[in-house]
Write a protein that holds these residues in place. Structure first.
Motif, short mmCIF file in Angstrom:
data_model
loop_
_atom_site.label_atom_id
_atom_site.label_comp_id
_atom_site.label_asym_id
_atom_site.label_seq_id
_atom_site.Cartn_x
_atom_site.Cartn_y
_atom_site.Cartn_z
N LEU A 1 -4.49 -2.14 -5.41
CA LEU A 1 -3.05 -2.40 -5.48
C LEU A 1 -2.60 -2.49 -6.94
O LEU A 1 -3.40 -2.73 -7.84
CB LEU A 1 -2.72 -3.70 -4.75
N GLY B 1 -4.28 6.16 0.19
CA GLY B 1 -4.17 4.74 0.50
C GLY B 1 -5.34 3.87 0.12
O GLY B 1 -5.34 2.67 0.42
N ASN C 1 0.87 -1.18 0.00
CA ASN C 1 0.00 0.00 0.00
C ASN C 1 0.90 1.23 0.00
O ASN C 1 1.24 1.77 1.04
CB ASN C 1 -0.94 0.01 1.21
#
Length: 284
Positions: free
Chosen positions: A267, A263, A6
């Protein structure tokens, strides 16, 4: 560092056109599970030491960052620099030079808005500016929202601050070659920010990537706040085609304005080389 991570390597603080301090951004990133963070203020590295200290205080690893505006094919393109020496004199001088035209441009924007009945825009925008050298369209947008001309900053850009609208004034930024050179000479890696956002033809985009690579650019943003899910796939393929590493960043500016929080992006696809793998020795 692991390839699945992350990492949020694109966001902005009050040092440029964000609304949060570097310290508040670091706290927010850490609370959202960010493990590797970079502050990438526009054409400015004045917040880097604060951001690094705040990252460490919140248990995150840190990469230095900035986002440099360049002109390519009559379009403003953003080049993110990561992992450079924040005290490099060449980088500092280059960024000072490219910031230089913002004040005059802002005055012209204010004059254009006055012609359609919106007065005092320059003074109003200054209220939202943390660093007067970096006054930008975003600061004008916040003034126009505060004064009821539009419901949000996205509407402001559509009605007033894009090409052909009353408050739009073009600015000639650094060249692509200059920006990549400043970053690489300071031992960093250059990244094309949010490539899906530019209004390029397929041939123009191909030329951008070829020239960027020829000057020493090594990565593109694949997963970023302004890309759609389809564009994640498209630019993952482009990264593989051109041999680029891939970056991930929210482009977060403000809790009230940004589409994606720090965040909170998907991914990176596992088939790509994450940019942080090229920067292992620069992670702090």
């Amino acid at each position: 560092m692991p390839s699945i991570l992350n990492a949020d390597l694109h966001c902005h603080s009050v040092v440029s056109d964000g609304t949060l301090t570097p310290e508040a951004l670091a706290e927010r990133a850490a609370a959202n599970g960010v493990e590797l963070w970079a502050l990438t203020d526009h054409d400015e590295i004045g917040g880097q030491h604060r951001a690094r200290a705040a990252a460490h205080a919140n248990g995150m690893k840190y990469l230095t960052g900035t986002e440099i505006s360049v002109t390519f094919a009559n379009e403003t393109v953003h080049i993110v620099g990561l992992g450079f020496d924040p005290d490099d004199e060449g980088m500092k001088k280059g960024l000072i030079a490219t910031r230089g035209g913002r004040g005059e441009r802002a005055q012209e924007m204010s004059e254009g808005l006055a012609k359609v009945g919106i007065h005092g825009a320059y003074e109003g925008a200054l209220k939202f500016v943390g660093n007067p050298e970096l006054i930008s369209r975003t600061h004008f947008a916040r003034f126009l929202v505060e004064n009821g001309h539009c419901k949000d900053t996205h509407e402001v850009f559509r009605k007033f601050l894009t090409e052909g609208k009353p408050g739009f004034v073009p600015h000639r930024w650094a060249t692509l070659k200059d920006a990549v050179h400043w970053i690489t000479a300071a031992k960093g890696i250059a990244v094309v920010a949010h490539p899906g956002r530019y209004k390029f033809t397929a041939n123009e985009e191909y030329a951008l990537f070829l020239e960027f690579k020829a000057h020493g650019g090594q990565a593109i943003e694949v997963v970023t706040g302004s890309h759609s899910a389809a564009e994640y796939v498209e630019y993952a393929d482009k990264a593989l085609e051109f041999g680029f590493a891939a970056s991930r960043g929210s482009d977060f500016h403000s809790p009230d304005e940004s589409h994606i929080d720090l965040g909170k992006l998907p991914l990176l696809p596992g088939k790509l080389t994450p940019v942080w793998e090229l920067l292992e020795d620069r992670i702090q």
